[in-house]
Scaffold this motif. Sequence first.
Motif, short mmCIF file in Angstrom:
data_model
loop_
_atom_site.label_atom_id
_atom_site.label_comp_id
_atom_site.label_asym_id
_atom_site.label_seq_id
_atom_site.Cartn_x
_atom_site.Cartn_y
_atom_site.Cartn_z
N THR A 161 0.80 -1.23 0.00
CA THR A 161 0.00 0.00 0.00
C THR A 161 0.83 1.27 0.00
O THR A 161 0.29 2.36 -0.17
CB THR A 161 -0.91 0.04 1.24
OG1 THR A 161 -0.07 0.07 2.42
CG2 THR A 161 -1.82 -1.18 1.29
N ALA A 162 2.12 1.17 0.26
CA ALA A 162 3.03 2.31 0.41
C ALA A 162 2.74 3.10 1.68
O ALA A 162 3.24 4.23 1.84
CB ALA A 162 2.96 3.24 -0.81
N MET A 163 1.98 2.54 2.62
CA MET A 163 1.74 3.20 3.89
C MET A 163 2.95 2.96 4.80
O MET A 163 3.31 1.80 5.07
CB MET A 163 0.47 2.65 4.56
CG MET A 163 -0.80 2.93 3.79
SD MET A 163 -1.21 4.68 3.72
CE MET A 163 -1.22 4.95 1.95
N PRO A 164 3.62 4.01 5.27
CA PRO A 164 4.89 3.83 5.97
C PRO A 164 4.78 3.42 7.43
O PRO A 164 5.76 2.96 8.02
CB PRO A 164 5.54 5.22 5.85
CG PRO A 164 4.37 6.16 5.81
CD PRO A 164 3.30 5.43 5.05
N TYR A 217 4.06 -12.26 4.06
CA TYR A 217 5.27 -12.40 3.25
C TYR A 217 6.27 -11.34 3.70
O TYR A 217 5.89 -10.33 4.30
CB TYR A 217 4.96 -12.27 1.75
CG TYR A 217 4.32 -10.96 1.34
CD1 TYR A 217 5.09 -9.95 0.78
CD2 TYR A 217 2.96 -10.73 1.51
CE1 TYR A 217 4.52 -8.75 0.40
CE2 TYR A 217 2.38 -9.54 1.14
CZ TYR A 217 3.16 -8.55 0.59
OH TYR A 217 2.59 -7.35 0.22
N PRO A 218 7.57 -11.53 3.42
CA PRO A 218 8.59 -10.67 4.02
C PRO A 218 9.04 -9.48 3.19
O PRO A 218 9.88 -8.71 3.65
CB PRO A 218 9.77 -11.65 4.18
CG PRO A 218 9.63 -12.56 3.01
CD PRO A 218 8.15 -12.74 2.80
N ASN A 235 6.27 -1.51 3.72
CA ASN A 235 7.05 -1.57 4.94
C ASN A 235 6.54 -2.76 5.74
O ASN A 235 5.44 -2.72 6.29
CB ASN A 235 6.88 -0.28 5.74
CG ASN A 235 7.60 -0.34 7.09
OD1 ASN A 235 8.31 -1.32 7.39
ND2 ASN A 235 7.42 0.69 7.91
N PRO A 236 7.31 -3.86 5.81
CA PRO A 236 6.81 -5.06 6.49
C PRO A 236 6.55 -4.87 7.97
O PRO A 236 5.82 -5.65 8.58
CB PRO A 236 7.91 -6.09 6.24
CG PRO A 236 9.15 -5.28 5.98
CD PRO A 236 8.67 -4.04 5.28
N GLU A 237 7.14 -3.83 8.57
CA GLU A 237 6.88 -3.57 9.97
C GLU A 237 5.54 -2.86 10.16
O GLU A 237 4.97 -2.87 11.26
CB GLU A 237 8.00 -2.72 10.56
CG GLU A 237 9.35 -3.44 10.59
CD GLU A 237 10.43 -2.61 11.23
OE1 GLU A 237 10.14 -1.47 11.65
OE2 GLU A 237 11.58 -3.08 11.32
N ALA A 238 5.01 -2.26 9.10
CA ALA A 238 3.70 -1.62 9.15
C ALA A 238 2.62 -2.58 8.67
O ALA A 238 1.57 -2.73 9.29
CB ALA A 238 3.69 -0.35 8.30
N GLU A 239 2.91 -3.25 7.54
CA GLU A 239 1.94 -4.16 6.93
C GLU A 239 2.09 -5.54 7.55
O GLU A 239 2.66 -6.46 6.96
CB GLU A 239 2.12 -4.22 5.42
CG GLU A 239 1.77 -2.93 4.71
CD GLU A 239 1.69 -3.12 3.19
OE1 GLU A 239 1.77 -4.27 2.71
OE2 GLU A 239 1.53 -2.12 2.49
#
Length: 330
Positions: free
Chosen positions: A233-236, A269-270, A277-281
Motif C-alpha cells: 500500500t506504500a503506507m509507511p 510475506y517478508p 514496509n513489512p513492519e507496518a503491513e
Amino acid sequence: MKWLLQRVLAAIAAVLVVAVAGGVLIQMQFTGEPTEWARSNGGNALWMGHAWVDGRNGQAELDALAPRISAGQISDVYVHVGPLELDGSLDAGLYPGAEDFLRRFREALPDVRVSAWVGQRVEAGRLDLSDDETRERIVAAASQVVDAGFDGVHYNFEPVNNNDRSLLDLLDATREEIGDDALLSSAVPQVEPLAGLNFPIQLVTGKSKYWSTGYLTEVAERLDQVAVMAYDTAMPMEGLYGGFVVRQTRLALEAVPEDVQLLMGVPAYPDDHATRNPEAETTETSTRAIRLGLSSLPEPRERFGTALYVDFTATPEQWAAYQEGWVLPE
C-alpha cells in the motif's frame, strides 16, 4: 515546456496536499474496537504457490499445510499454475503434477475448493488485454485448467487501469466459456481511498494506482469471488496502514454486490520495498483493520472473508496471528 512543467508541479502539489490531509483522516479510522461478530464465518481463501503443481511439493508438505487450512477456516485455495505466455496462452507443461495434487488435496480437504491461479503482469508491449486474440487465448487457458480438474479459475492481472473495458470483456467471455458451475474469481487492486485521488497520481506517474468503486462494482458483478489486494500500500506506518485497510474494507463492502464473495487480502510475506514496509503491513494489523471495517455494517455479511498471501512465505507466527486476529479473536 513551461506550461507542461507547471501542470506537473501542480499535480504533484495536489497529490501532496491530499496525501497529508487524507493521511490524518485515514489513520483516525484505525481506532476503536471491532464488534464481536466481525470475524471469520468460514469463507476464507489462501493463495498457494507453483510448487504444488510442478512436482516440488508432495504429501509431506500437504500434511503440514492441511491442518492450517482447516484451522484457518479456509474454503477456497488459489493454486498458481501460470504464468501465461505473452500471447495469452498457457503451457500445460507448467503444471505436470496438477492431477496428482488435486487427488491428494481432495482426499485431505474434500470441502475446500481449488481454483487455478493464472495471470501475468500487463506491461507495454507484453500481455495486452485489449487484443482480441490475446483475450481468446486467455479464455482458452481458463477452459484448459477447468478441464484439468480445477474447480475454477482465479485471474491476477497487474496492472489493469481503472475503467479498462478489456478486462470486462475478458470476464464476460470467460464466464460464457467455463459456465456457471465453475468458479470465476480475480484478485483486484486497491480502491481509491479518497474519491478522485487516482487522477492526479495517474497524471504524474502515467499509471493507475487505484480503481474507482464504480469500476470495482462492474468487475465484481462478473465474478463469484473478488479478492482485494490490501497490501503493498506504500503506507509507511502501522497506524496509516491499519486505517487504510479499514477504509479499503468499507469501500469494498459498498462496491461489491452481496451475492459476490468479497475477500480482503492479508499479507504474510517478508518483502520490503518502496510500496511495502513489512513492519507496518503486518498480519496482526491487517486482520484487526478488516474487523474494524466490517464492523461498519449493521449486521454480519454472509459472503465475506479474508485471503491470506501466501502459503510458501507465511511463518508459524503469521499463521498464529491470522488465527488469533481473524478466526478466533478474543
